[in-house]
Design an enzyme around this catalytic site. Sequence first.
Site, PDB file in Angstrom:
ATOM      1  CE  LYS A 106      -3.824   2.179   2.530  1.00  0.00           C
ATOM      2  NZ  LYS A 106      -4.746   2.082   3.681  1.00  0.00           N
ATOM      3  CB  SER A 181      -7.880   3.941   2.502  1.00  0.00           C
ATOM      4  OG  SER A 181      -7.031   3.397   3.502  1.00  0.00           O
ATOM      5  CB  SER A 205      -8.244   1.241   5.454  1.00  0.00           C
ATOM      6  OG  SER A 205      -8.948   2.446   5.575  1.00  0.00           O
TER       7      SER A 205
END
Length: 514
Positions: A106, A181, A205
């Site tokens: 990420k 996210s 997330s």
Amino acid sequence: MADHKQQPAGLLKNPAILLPSKNELTQISDDLRLKCSEAEIDLFHEYFKGTVDVYQRINEIPEPHLPVKYPRTSGHRETTDSSWYWRCDIKGADTGKLAGKTIGVKDNVAIAGIPMMNGNKHLEGYTPEFDATIITRILDAGGRIMGKTACEDLCLSGNSWTNSLGPVPNPYCPTRSAGGSSCGSASLVARGEIDMAIGGDQGGSVRIPSSWCGTVGHKPTFGLVPYTGAVPIEMTVDHLGPMTRTVADCALLLEVLAGYDNGTDPRQHPGIEVPPYSSLLSKGVSGKRVGIVTEGFDGVDVGVSTCVREAALRLREAGAVVEEVSIPLHADGLAIWTPVCFEGAYNMMIKGNGNGMNWKGHYCTSMQEALARGYNLRPHDFSMPCKLLAVFSEYMVRNYQNKFYAKAQNLTRLLTQAYDQALRNYDVLVMPTLPCTAMELPTTETSISETLRLTFGMIKNTAPFDSTGHPALSINAGTLEGLPVGMMFIGRHFDDATVLQMAYAFEQIRDNSV
């Protein structure tokens, strides 16, 4: 001999800070309503001459850096697949637990020499000079990092539309959200582009995109996995965790990521034990007790509710005892989380430029400077959810002096005790990860109020466990009209092994019945 001009005494070549003028000090005194006298201003001005020298010396002393152990090239920006931000190929050790595994990271986690954006225009162009601790651990274990996965703007969205380079569609339906996210991580894992991914979780997330993309996503116990080298949102809710297609891979990656980071991350404490999660999966769950949390089904779509409840009951096939349990305070879990994450994120990530203050550990100073430059130059480039957070939190700071942040932190102890009480009687708790299947991505025609609902309207069950720090894992319970439905297991602090065992047991039942 060359004729060198002598530097005038007392002059600094590259001053770290400039001595404030008396007018500047007077203005600050007026802004803070201190009513400093002229004599006090004169005294302060003289005193600060010595302080400037102290700051100059601090600027000159080299600071410690996180290590970079493996060679790499800078790679390139991905332009055809919005799930990636940056493509690279970094090979770790020749052998290890992750040998042969491909991994996406990420884009809120730093990798030396690889540009980092965190979904946000302000950070675009920044390239860290250090590897986050978990990057070193992945590479030491033989993992192969294939790139940085797309994420939401500053990771402040449960949908997948605020990344400044564009939305990330759901792999099952392109008009729907992949979840946020950690949207790129879930999408790429679901599509089989990579074996594993790293996600971050402050309100859900890791688990939100795992639920909507049909993958496994585990938010570990708070502090189990070091956060060193990742962009924080709020110190007390920051988590990093594994995202995979199978529970076995999830356990394996957690085994590599977990462990104490020698004091660089204040979220951790010495003495963290890391069990062999992957080899404990097959122990079975016969006799284990599962509590279906009644309040976790409130406000959940009927189809999702039915799917998750039926999936949970199937654990009886593995010998588990499955019963209903009521935890009334869970209904207030999202409310308790909100002041902490909103006001805390504003003070740490925005006003604190990604680091904040008042904690011991490793501060990523180059990242802080990059964020500060962007925030100061182009504050208008924040996404709408970030603007909402900034406006509301500044209002709360000015008018209520973070009173509700403090009270919410106190109430978090009550919420933690409520879950702990239930977990005295049950080995794990279970509920739907999300109240619905993947939401539609907003469009230019979507109203602002509807857009905000699509951004934050799914975290009622996920956010509370970021506040309390209990381990929580999302696994695919089935599908509803072709879209995945997530089921979430919650366990005792640092008993991630039991959560993984329960998820593995369900996975075996689910897959063997297909």
